[in-house]
Scaffold this motif. Structure first.
Motif, PDB file in Angstrom:
ATOM      1  N   THR A  53      21.451  29.121   8.061  1.00  0.00           N
ATOM      2  CA  THR A  53      22.704  29.183   7.303  1.00  0.00           C
ATOM      3  C   THR A  53      22.965  27.891   6.536  1.00  0.00           C
ATOM      4  OG1 THR A  53      24.020  28.367   9.169  1.00  0.00           O
ATOM      5  CG2 THR A  53      23.692  30.753   9.008  1.00  0.00           C
ATOM      6  N   GLY A  54      21.987  26.993   6.524  1.00  0.00           N
ATOM      7  CA  GLY A  54      22.160  25.713   5.861  1.00  0.00           C
ATOM      8  C   GLY A  54      22.727  24.642   6.755  1.00  0.00           C
ATOM      9  N   GLY A  55      22.766  24.914   8.064  1.00  0.00           N
ATOM     10  CA  GLY A  55      23.328  23.958   8.994  1.00  0.00           C
ATOM     11  C   GLY A  55      22.474  22.717   9.148  1.00  0.00           C
ATOM     12  N   SER A  56      23.112  21.618   9.468  1.00  0.00           N
ATOM     13  CA  SER A  56      22.435  20.342   9.665  1.00  0.00           C
ATOM     14  C   SER A  56      22.048  20.177  11.129  1.00  0.00           C
ATOM     15  CB  SER A  56      23.363  19.197   9.252  1.00  0.00           C
ATOM     16  OG  SER A  56      24.509  19.164  10.095  1.00  0.00           O
ATOM     17  N   ALA A  57      21.401  19.048  11.427  1.00  0.00           N
ATOM     18  CA  ALA A  57      21.071  18.752  12.813  1.00  0.00           C
ATOM     19  C   ALA A  57      22.333  18.635  13.655  1.00  0.00           C
ATOM     20  CB  ALA A  57      20.258  17.460  12.895  1.00  0.00           C
ATOM     21  N   THR A  58      23.396  18.103  13.059  1.00  0.00           N
ATOM     22  CA  THR A  58      24.668  18.011  13.780  1.00  0.00           C
ATOM     23  C   THR A  58      25.191  19.395  14.128  1.00  0.00           C
ATOM     24  OG1 THR A  58      25.223  15.934  12.689  1.00  0.00           O
ATOM     25  CG2 THR A  58      27.044  17.185  13.656  1.00  0.00           C
ATOM     26  N   ASP A  59      25.081  20.348  13.203  1.00  0.00           N
ATOM     27  CA  ASP A  59      25.533  21.711  13.466  1.00  0.00           C
ATOM     28  C   ASP A  59      24.722  22.366  14.580  1.00  0.00           C
ATOM     29  OD1 ASP A  59      27.397  21.477  11.425  1.00  0.00           O
ATOM     30  OD2 ASP A  59      26.028  22.263   9.899  1.00  0.00           O
ATOM     31  N   VAL A  60      23.419  22.134  14.579  1.00  0.00           N
ATOM     32  CA  VAL A  60      22.578  22.660  15.657  1.00  0.00           C
ATOM     33  C   VAL A  60      23.038  22.098  16.993  1.00  0.00           C
ATOM     34  CG1 VAL A  60      20.230  22.735  16.604  1.00  0.00           C
ATOM     35  CG2 VAL A  60      20.579  23.009  14.150  1.00  0.00           C
ATOM     36  N   GLY A  61      23.328  20.811  17.024  1.00  0.00           N
ATOM     37  CA  GLY A  61      23.786  20.186  18.249  1.00  0.00           C
ATOM     38  C   GLY A  61      25.126  20.711  18.717  1.00  0.00           C
ATOM     39  N   VAL A  62      26.031  20.969  17.787  1.00  0.00           N
ATOM     40  CA  VAL A  62      27.358  21.478  18.153  1.00  0.00           C
ATOM     41  C   VAL A  62      27.243  22.850  18.806  1.00  0.00           C
ATOM     42  CG1 VAL A  62      29.528  22.347  17.201  1.00  0.00           C
ATOM     43  CG2 VAL A  62      28.635  20.120  16.471  1.00  0.00           C
ATOM     44  N   VAL A  63      26.438  23.724  18.224  1.00  0.00           N
ATOM     45  CA  VAL A  63      26.275  25.069  18.779  1.00  0.00           C
ATOM     46  C   VAL A  63      25.614  25.001  20.148  1.00  0.00           C
ATOM     47  CG1 VAL A  63      25.127  27.295  18.462  1.00  0.00           C
ATOM     48  CG2 VAL A  63      26.253  26.190  16.531  1.00  0.00           C
ATOM     49  N   ALA A  64      24.590  24.171  20.291  1.00  0.00           N
ATOM     50  CA  ALA A  64      23.923  24.037  21.584  1.00  0.00           C
ATOM     51  C   ALA A  64      24.862  23.423  22.622  1.00  0.00           C
ATOM     52  CB  ALA A  64      22.666  23.199  21.439  1.00  0.00           C
ATOM     53  N   ALA A  65      25.670  22.455  22.185  1.00  0.00           N
ATOM     54  CA  ALA A  65      26.584  21.786  23.116  1.00  0.00           C
ATOM     55  C   ALA A  65      27.678  22.724  23.605  1.00  0.00           C
ATOM     56  CB  ALA A  65      27.212  20.565  22.443  1.00  0.00           C
ATOM     57  N   ALA A  66      28.053  23.706  22.784  1.00  0.00           N
ATOM     58  CA  ALA A  66      29.143  24.608  23.164  1.00  0.00           C
ATOM     59  C   ALA A  66      28.807  25.352  24.452  1.00  0.00           C
ATOM     60  CB  ALA A  66      29.411  25.600  22.030  1.00  0.00           C
ATOM     61  N   ARG A  67      27.569  25.744  24.615  1.00  0.00           N
ATOM     62  CA  ARG A  67      27.172  26.464  25.826  1.00  0.00           C
ATOM     63  C   ARG A  67      27.299  25.588  27.059  1.00  0.00           C
ATOM     64  NH1 ARG A  67      22.719  27.185  29.181  1.00  0.00           N
ATOM     65  NH2 ARG A  67      22.627  29.270  30.101  1.00  0.00           N
ATOM     66  N   THR A  68      26.751  24.383  26.990  1.00  0.00           N
ATOM     67  CA  THR A  68      26.771  23.519  28.157  1.00  0.00           C
ATOM     68  C   THR A  68      28.184  23.040  28.467  1.00  0.00           C
ATOM     69  OG1 THR A  68      24.562  22.799  27.510  1.00  0.00           O
ATOM     70  CG2 THR A  68      25.667  21.531  29.206  1.00  0.00           C
ATOM     71  N   LEU A  69      28.994  22.809  27.434  1.00  0.00           N
ATOM     72  CA  LEU A  69      30.372  22.402  27.660  1.00  0.00           C
ATOM     73  C   LEU A  69      31.133  23.482  28.422  1.00  0.00           C
ATOM     74  CD1 LEU A  69      32.617  20.349  27.209  1.00  0.00           C
ATOM     75  CD2 LEU A  69      33.096  21.464  25.015  1.00  0.00           C
ATOM     76  N   ALA A  70      30.915  24.737  28.042  1.00  0.00           N
ATOM     77  CA  ALA A  70      31.566  25.838  28.765  1.00  0.00           C
ATOM     78  C   ALA A  70      31.097  25.894  30.211  1.00  0.00           C
ATOM     79  CB  ALA A  70      31.279  27.162  28.056  1.00  0.00           C
ATOM     80  N   MET A  71      29.821  25.625  30.441  1.00  0.00           N
ATOM     81  CA  MET A  71      29.319  25.589  31.805  1.00  0.00           C
ATOM     82  C   MET A  71      30.021  24.502  32.619  1.00  0.00           C
ATOM     83  SD  MET A  71      25.216  26.137  31.432  1.00  0.00           S
ATOM     84  CE  MET A  71      25.039  25.800  33.181  1.00  0.00           C
ATOM     85  N   VAL A  72      30.154  23.319  32.023  1.00  0.00           N
ATOM     86  CA  VAL A  72      30.788  22.206  32.724  1.00  0.00           C
ATOM     87  C   VAL A  72      32.231  22.557  33.093  1.00  0.00           C
ATOM     88  CG1 VAL A  72      31.590  19.835  32.449  1.00  0.00           C
ATOM     89  CG2 VAL A  72      29.293  20.455  31.697  1.00  0.00           C
ATOM     90  N   VAL A  73      32.938  23.175  32.176  1.00  0.00           N
ATOM     91  CA  VAL A  73      34.350  23.495  32.400  1.00  0.00           C
ATOM     92  C   VAL A  73      34.523  24.531  33.504  1.00  0.00           C
ATOM     93  CG1 VAL A  73      36.391  24.549  31.345  1.00  0.00           C
ATOM     94  CG2 VAL A  73      35.057  22.852  30.066  1.00  0.00           C
ATOM     95  N   PHE A  74      33.640  25.528  33.547  1.00  0.00           N
ATOM     96  CA  PHE A  74      33.851  26.665  34.447  1.00  0.00           C
ATOM     97  C   PHE A  74      32.994  26.631  35.709  1.00  0.00           C
ATOM     98  CE2 PHE A  74      35.382  28.456  30.406  1.00  0.00           C
ATOM     99  CZ  PHE A  74      36.600  28.988  30.822  1.00  0.00           C
ATOM    100  N   LEU A  75      32.116  25.642  35.864  1.00  0.00           N
ATOM    101  CA  LEU A  75      31.160  25.690  36.963  1.00  0.00           C
ATOM    102  C   LEU A  75      31.829  25.681  38.333  1.00  0.00           C
ATOM    103  CD1 LEU A  75      28.182  25.811  37.624  1.00  0.00           C
ATOM    104  CD2 LEU A  75      28.120  23.320  37.610  1.00  0.00           C
ATOM    105  N   LEU A  76      32.773  24.756  38.563  1.00  0.00           N
ATOM    106  CA  LEU A  76      33.427  24.716  39.870  1.00  0.00           C
ATOM    107  C   LEU A  76      34.281  25.955  40.107  1.00  0.00           C
ATOM    108  CD1 LEU A  76      34.459  20.952  40.153  1.00  0.00           C
ATOM    109  CD2 LEU A  76      32.488  22.117  41.154  1.00  0.00           C
ATOM    110  N   VAL A  77      34.902  26.474  39.036  1.00  0.00           N
ATOM    111  CA  VAL A  77      35.656  27.728  39.169  1.00  0.00           C
ATOM    112  C   VAL A  77      34.709  28.862  39.549  1.00  0.00           C
ATOM    113  CG1 VAL A  77      37.117  29.394  37.971  1.00  0.00           C
ATOM    114  CG2 VAL A  77      37.381  26.954  37.513  1.00  0.00           C
ATOM    115  N   GLY A  78      33.557  28.892  38.893  1.00  0.00           N
ATOM    116  CA  GLY A  78      32.572  29.914  39.215  1.00  0.00           C
ATOM    117  C   GLY A  78      32.109  29.846  40.652  1.00  0.00           C
ATOM    118  N   GLY A  79      31.954  28.623  41.168  1.00  0.00           N
ATOM    119  CA  GLY A  79      31.558  28.476  42.561  1.00  0.00           C
ATOM    120  C   GLY A  79      32.611  29.011  43.516  1.00  0.00           C
ATOM    121  N   ALA A  80      33.889  28.754  43.201  1.00  0.00           N
ATOM    122  CA  ALA A  80      34.966  29.255  44.049  1.00  0.00           C
ATOM    123  C   ALA A  80      35.023  30.779  44.024  1.00  0.00           C
ATOM    124  CB  ALA A  80      36.298  28.669  43.589  1.00  0.00           C
TER     125      ALA A  80
END
Length: 457
Positions: A53-80
């Motif tokens: 889509t014409g995205g830059s390296a920064t855009d690739v990083g943002v999309v990849a980071a979104a997944r891991t950020l969601a994991m970090v936020v919900f991981l302890l909740v998921g464990g409970a």
């Protein structure tokens, strides 16, 4: 012709699985193989969908980071949640969420030019689903086989997952080059749907029994005390919070860009990732026979080669050379994984293992979203080559620092003394980091679009 009518006159016997590999084990292994196969290709497809889509390296990083950020936020909740809701139900629901998010991602890519925020939101949905899936899947595999066969079961399971990673990366890279990333994402979505259906057929009443709990915060505090009281444990978790981040940045951001500019595109990059998968298979086979006495010392020494792929990308080496480097790093991943998981099983009380694993996984991925998000700006500020050399240096320096901890150098494999590790567990080829993530398979760097390549995926 029936199987009894072979030309030789002899009855042909259809190979049967070993007795210890019961129905539940086969369903879990088969479901994980399917999702790992699709997720390895989707990791490449997601990056090239952004680039397309014409995205830059920064855009690739943002999309990849979104997944891991969601994991970090919900991981302890998921464990409970996983402690209070039947694990099978949590796993199936998470698979359904991943199938839906990947399917919508595929439709947007195939229909035209998806917006960056749409790709990030869908990737984050997959990460949140993984945060619930991972704690629920922790320990499920062990419940399907007797303790005496645990080593064999994990060996087969681990090699199966690494085989899926190899095939998925190679096939995914080729398909992205041939038909585009949208179709690869669609295949991944279908894989999650099939895996969820398989897991819904599990018969695990004993594994779903829960015990009375004393409160979410109190349990988290007890788990934290277990981590904080062991320098080898928190030291390696801190180490990998950075190592996982820089490795993920190299594989999810810098690697696809370098491959596009210097190596020939998605196809060669997929082959290089597949070579790393071959290395993990070789490393697993090596560690079946090799039983080093000082498990953490040997494992930590195995982290140094993880700096090599960043150096190879910085030099823009030809893809066959890069593939050899990735092969070596794959072997190193397995050497570390064996020592790490044996140390956890040997030193952590069984009743506190899940909480310690949650902190381990949370710490190991906490810095990855930041590393992915900063990968593009770092390349813009200092140059991509300098950023890659910096990533390699961080791996080397942090690994050297961990070796200064006496417990890391001295912790030994349990011999004949009484231990929580049984003889079967001592033969264990572990399934990588707790429930993880991420597609490479130790305390694996996260950043894929699917479940990743952890054992429980």
């Amino acid at each position: 012709m029936t199987r009894d009518d072979a030309p030789s006159g002899r009855r042909r016997r259809i190979p049967r699985p070993p007795e210890w590999a019961g129905r539940n084990f086969r369903l879990l292994a088969g479901a994980s193989f399917i999702t790992n196969l699709g997720s390895s290709g989707a990791l490449i497809a997601g990056a090239y969908a952004v680039i397309g889509t014409g995205g830059s390296a920064t855009d690739v990083g943002v999309v990849a980071a979104a997944r891991t950020l969601a994991m970090v936020v919900f991981l302890l909740v998921g464990g409970a949640v996983a402690d209070r809701v039947p694990r099978q139900r949590v796993m199936v629901t998470a698979n359904a969420a991943n199938a839906a998010s990947q399917g919508l991602f595929a439709l947007l890519v195939l229909a035209g030019h998806p917006a960056l925020w749409q790709m990030a939101a869908l990737t984050a949905t997959g990460g949140a689903a993984q945060a619930f899936f991972s704690p629920a899947a922790e320990g499920m595999l062990l419940s399907t086989v007797e303790t005496a066969h645990a080593g064999k079961a994990f060996s087969v399971f681990r090699l199966s997952m690494n085989g899926a990673t190899i095939g998925g990366a190679a096939l995914g890279g080729a398909l992205v080059a041939a038909v585009g990333p949208g179709w690869v994402l669609a295949v991944d979505a279908a894989g999650f749907a099939v895996a969820g259906s398989m897991r819904s057929r599990l018969d695990v009443p004993a594994a779903e029994r829960t015990t009375a709990r004393r409160g979410f915060l109190r349990e988290l505090h007890e788990g934290w005390r277990e981590v904080a009281s062991r320098s080898w444990l928190w030291g390696i978790v801190v180490q990998f919070s950075v190592v996982n981040g820089v490795v993920a940045a190299c594989q999810s951001v810098y690697g696809p860009v370098v491959a596009r500019e210097h190596l020939g595109g998605a196809g060669p990059w997929g082959l290089a990732l597949a070579a790393e998968g071959v290395g993990t298979v070789g490393g697993g086979l090596l560690m079946i026979r090799w039983r080093p006495r000082r498990i953490l010392l040997v494992g930590t020494l195995g982290v140094f080669p993880l700096a090599l792929p960043a150096a190879a990308l910085a030099l823009a080496l030809p893809w066959p050379v890069l593939a050899l480097v990735m092969l070596a790093s794959g072997v190193a991943i397995e050497v570390f994984a064996v020592g790490w998981m044996l140390a956890l099983h040997q030193e952590i009380p069984e009743e506190k293992m899940s909480r310690v694993s949650a902190y381990d996984w949370l710490g190991s991925v906490a810095m990855t979203p930041l590393a992915l998000a900063l990968a593009g700006p770092a390349a813009a500020a200092f140059g991509r080559t300098a950023a890659l050399w910096g990533a390699a240096a961080l791996v080397v320096l942090l690994t050297g620092a961990v070796l200064l901890l006496p417990e890391v150098r001295r912790l030994e494999r349990a011999g004949h003394k009484p231990s929580r590790v049984t003889a079967a567990a001592d033969d264990l080829v572990p399934a990588g980091p707790p429930a993880a993530a991420g597609q490479p398979t130790v305390k694996a760097p996260s950043g894929g679009s699917g479940e990743g390549s952890a054992a429980s995926s």
